[in-house]
Design a protein around this motif. Structure first.
Motif: not given
Length: 510
Positions: A138-143, A155-160
């Motif tokens: 699930g985490y890999a898919a979200a990444t 412009g999208y910022q990837v955050t935890g």
């Protein structure tokens, strides 16, 4: 690794052995789950969980620094062969004990002494490994979903925080699917096989035909060590983790055996075919990605190296389309993982080995599936990914917990089968005289790979590079041990028999 036909002296019993209900009743369990899976469906579960697209794309970047193309390609071949030994050894056991309890059940049956303890620890290792697999996928898919969003909207910022939020939504949707649309889940597992096969084909052909330049064949022998360790052999061994992480979850076929037709034969076939097909498809995909690399240093230092390869080789437009295939494969993988995870919880709770066991092994009268176990799997997976809210090393730790937990759970019944020697009562699918040599090889590989996953993965070792897997696994085993000595050793004696075959047959709910 072809199964040998049953010996003639077993011929008269073969019809009984292949009678699914009779086999289940002989092990002391009534039938509660619907048998809706055939050999292909059983294969589809494990093939989807192994999921070469998900495994290779999520870990490829690590392999670029730990051994490079040499280990990515030839390490894949070596690990595939070793995993086939593990799968064959597990297949023999699955043919003898085709239950949802799978590993922990067979450990309890194969142990000569202390059956409750062997079964207990195997079950908890299997539980934590399965939870780790559901969470990591699930985490890999979200990444990768966020990688796609960045390509669309730079412009999208990837955050935890956002990664955890998206993973939570994924887990929620997968839990809802396993709760309300069980027939759809079975259909999606069939579709997932073709999604993977067609997806690998499209990605490979795109990388082979569209770019005008490719790396030479000699590039596959190129060795890279960016781990920070000076020892090249150690760095090369660390690179094997890419392949090892991919080849997990094939015990899913074993866990689905109570829902599989002709389980004593279909289950081991599902295990073996899922590993073999994944080995071939994964090797082709790995070679295609390696040969499409343009600037090695730039690609290796990017946040998502496989995505960088697709963009450099095919352009942003085509890369976006292929990324949708990757994301779809990861979502299919997570769904199948949760389904398998749920069946393990159901079986473990059925024998009273979990807090609130009566609650977790209850079955929905509408869908005939363990719905409450579905939500326990989803909830535990959510807990495992929450540290990603503040930590950047969570994915590696979850992957390590997944692999070490599962492979140790695979190894225990195989080891006990070895100790049993000729007393092991084989099912209709077996390896004949090769059974014990194959099992020895499997145990040796499991010990080696498990130790490898718990060693430091990069240097210098700091709080951001530390491998937290030994701590996470140690905490689980410590809790399991404390509970065992405080209470469970007096109440849990291993797999429970609900009565004689005739008595449990009268308890069938379907």
């Amino acid at each position: 690794m072809t199964a040998i036909r049953p010996r003639k002296r077993h011929h008269d019993d073969r019809a009984v052995v292949l009678d699914d209900d009779a086999t289940l009743h002989a092990m002391g369990y009534p039938r509660k789950l619907t048998r809706r899976f055939r050999t292909f469906d059983n294969f589809a579960i494990s093939f989807t969980i192994i999921n070469v697209i998900s495994g290779i794309f999520s870990a490829f970047g690590y392999g670029m620094g730990a051994g490079g193309p040499l280990i990515l390609v030839f390490g894949w071949i070596g690990v595939s062969l070793m995993v086939l030994f593990v799968g064959a050894a597990m297949g023999e056991i699955a043919s003898a004990y085709p239950t949802s309890g799978a590993l922990y059940f067979s450990a309890g049956k194969l142990a000569k002494r202390h059956r409750g303890a062997w079964s207990w620890y195997t079950g908890w290792l299997n539980f934590v490994g399965q939870i780790g697999g559901t969470a990591a996928t699930g985490y890999a898919a979200a990444t990768f979903i966020q990688a796609f969003i960045v390509m669309q909207w730079p412009g999208y910022q990837v955050t935890g925080h956002r990664t955890v939020a998206i993973t939570t939504v994924i887990l929620l949707l997968q839990a809802l699917a396993n709760t309300y649309t069980v027939q759809l889940v079975a259909a999606l597992n069939r579709i997932s096989v073709w999604w993977l096969v067609i997806g690998v084909t499209i990605i490979v052909l795109s990388l082979a035909l569209i770019p005008t330049d490719h790396q030479s064949v000699d590039f596959s022998t190129h060795f890279v060590n960016n781990t920070g360790f000076s020892n090249a052999v150690y760095a090369a061994m660390l690179g094997l983790l890419v392949s090892s992480w991919t080849f997990t979850g094939f015990d899913g076929s074993f866990h689905m055996s109570e829902e599989t037709v002709k389980a004593t034969v279909s289950t081991p076939k599902g295990i073996m075919w899922s590993i073999a097909c994944s080995a071939i498809a994964g090797l082709i995909l790995m070679i295609a990605l390696v040969c499409a690399i343009r600037d090695y240093a730039t690609t290796a230092s990017s946040s998502a190296p496989p995505v960088r390869i697709l963009i450099d080789a095919l352009g942003a437009g085509t890369a976006r389309l292929l990324l949708l295939i990757v994301i779809g494969a990861m979502l299919f993988c997570g769904l199948a993982n949760m389904t398998s995870n749920t069946r393990q919880i159901f079986a473990f709770a059925r024998d009273g080995a979990m807090p609130g066991s009566r609650w977790w092994h209850s079955v929905s009268p509408r869908t005939r599936t363990p719905v409450k176990a579905v939500w326990l799997a989803a909830g535990c997976s959510f807990v495992l990914i929450t540290p990603a809210w503040w930590s950047h090393t969570v994915f590696a730790a979850i992957v390590s917990v997944n692999v070490v937990g599962l492979y140790l759970a695979y190894g225990v019944p195989i080891y006990l089968r070895l100790r049993l020697g000729d007393e092991f009562q084989r099912g209709p699918w077996h390896l004949g005289r090769w059974g014990r040599p194959v099992a020895r090889t499997a145990v040796a590989w499991i010990v080696f790979s498990s130790v490898l996953f718990m060693l430091p993965h990069s240097s210098p070792i700091t709080h951001t590079t530390f491998n937290y897997a030994p701590i996470a696994l140690g905490v689980v085993l410590l809790v399991a041990a404390a509970w065992w000595f405080a209470r469970a050793r007096r109440s849990f004696q291993g797999p429970v028999s609900y009565g004689s075959p005739d008595e449990v047959a009268a308890m069938d709910l379907i």
